[in-house]
Design a protein around this motif. Sequence first.
Motif, short mmCIF file in Angstrom:
data_model
loop_
_atom_site.label_atom_id
_atom_site.label_comp_id
_atom_site.label_asym_id
_atom_site.label_seq_id
_atom_site.Cartn_x
_atom_site.Cartn_y
_atom_site.Cartn_z
N SER A 77 34.37 90.92 42.64
CA SER A 77 33.84 89.68 43.20
C SER A 77 32.41 89.46 42.71
O SER A 77 31.62 90.41 42.63
N PRO A 128 29.69 86.91 44.13
CA PRO A 128 29.45 85.89 45.15
C PRO A 128 28.31 84.94 44.77
O PRO A 128 27.32 84.82 45.48
N GLY A 155 32.31 81.03 44.25
CA GLY A 155 32.13 82.36 43.68
C GLY A 155 33.29 82.66 42.75
O GLY A 155 34.16 81.81 42.52
N TYR A 170 36.33 85.55 41.60
CA TYR A 170 37.13 86.75 41.86
C TYR A 170 37.92 87.06 40.60
O TYR A 170 38.53 86.16 40.01
N LEU A 225 42.64 82.00 47.18
CA LEU A 225 41.20 81.91 46.89
C LEU A 225 40.89 80.68 46.05
O LEU A 225 39.87 80.01 46.27
N TYR A 284 37.25 78.98 45.12
CA TYR A 284 36.73 80.07 44.29
C TYR A 284 37.37 80.01 42.91
O TYR A 284 38.55 79.66 42.78
N THR A 327 39.12 81.94 40.12
CA THR A 327 39.86 83.20 40.05
C THR A 327 40.37 83.40 38.63
O THR A 327 40.66 82.43 37.93
#
Length: 135
Positions: free
Chosen positions: A63, A65, A73, A75, A96, A101, A103
């Motif tokens: 991760s 952040p 963020g 991942y 996510l 986020y 990913t």
Amino acid sequence: MRNFRRESEDGNQEALFVWAAVHVMQYPELAYLHHIPNGGKRDRMTAIALKRRGVRAGVPDISLPVSRGGFHGLYIELKAGTNRATEHQRRWMEFLGQQGYMTAICYGWESAAQVIETYLTDPEKIGSAGQVFRE
């Protein structure tokens, strides 16, 4: 950089964090890059105890952040060799992504480093969440 076992996810992860340490002056946000230690083989009693403490199957490995390009963020699920994402991992990545986020499933530390660098400098080049990147 020392030799890492490139065929293992652990070796690739170690290499990625060495890369991050080398580049933290260029990208100070890398100081917040971290591993989520959900994986690994455990005996039955340890697995039960960890599950009670909130360990969840499929949570991505890495991760960052740091928000960029409209994402909250980043991942990353780091893979090596012919390993594939599990159903649990794909569900987490999808969830996510729906939550805002970025990913990515990355095969090898080099592709993960490239995704992180692009995310920090020009996240629009990556595209949408849920991408798969290979070395």
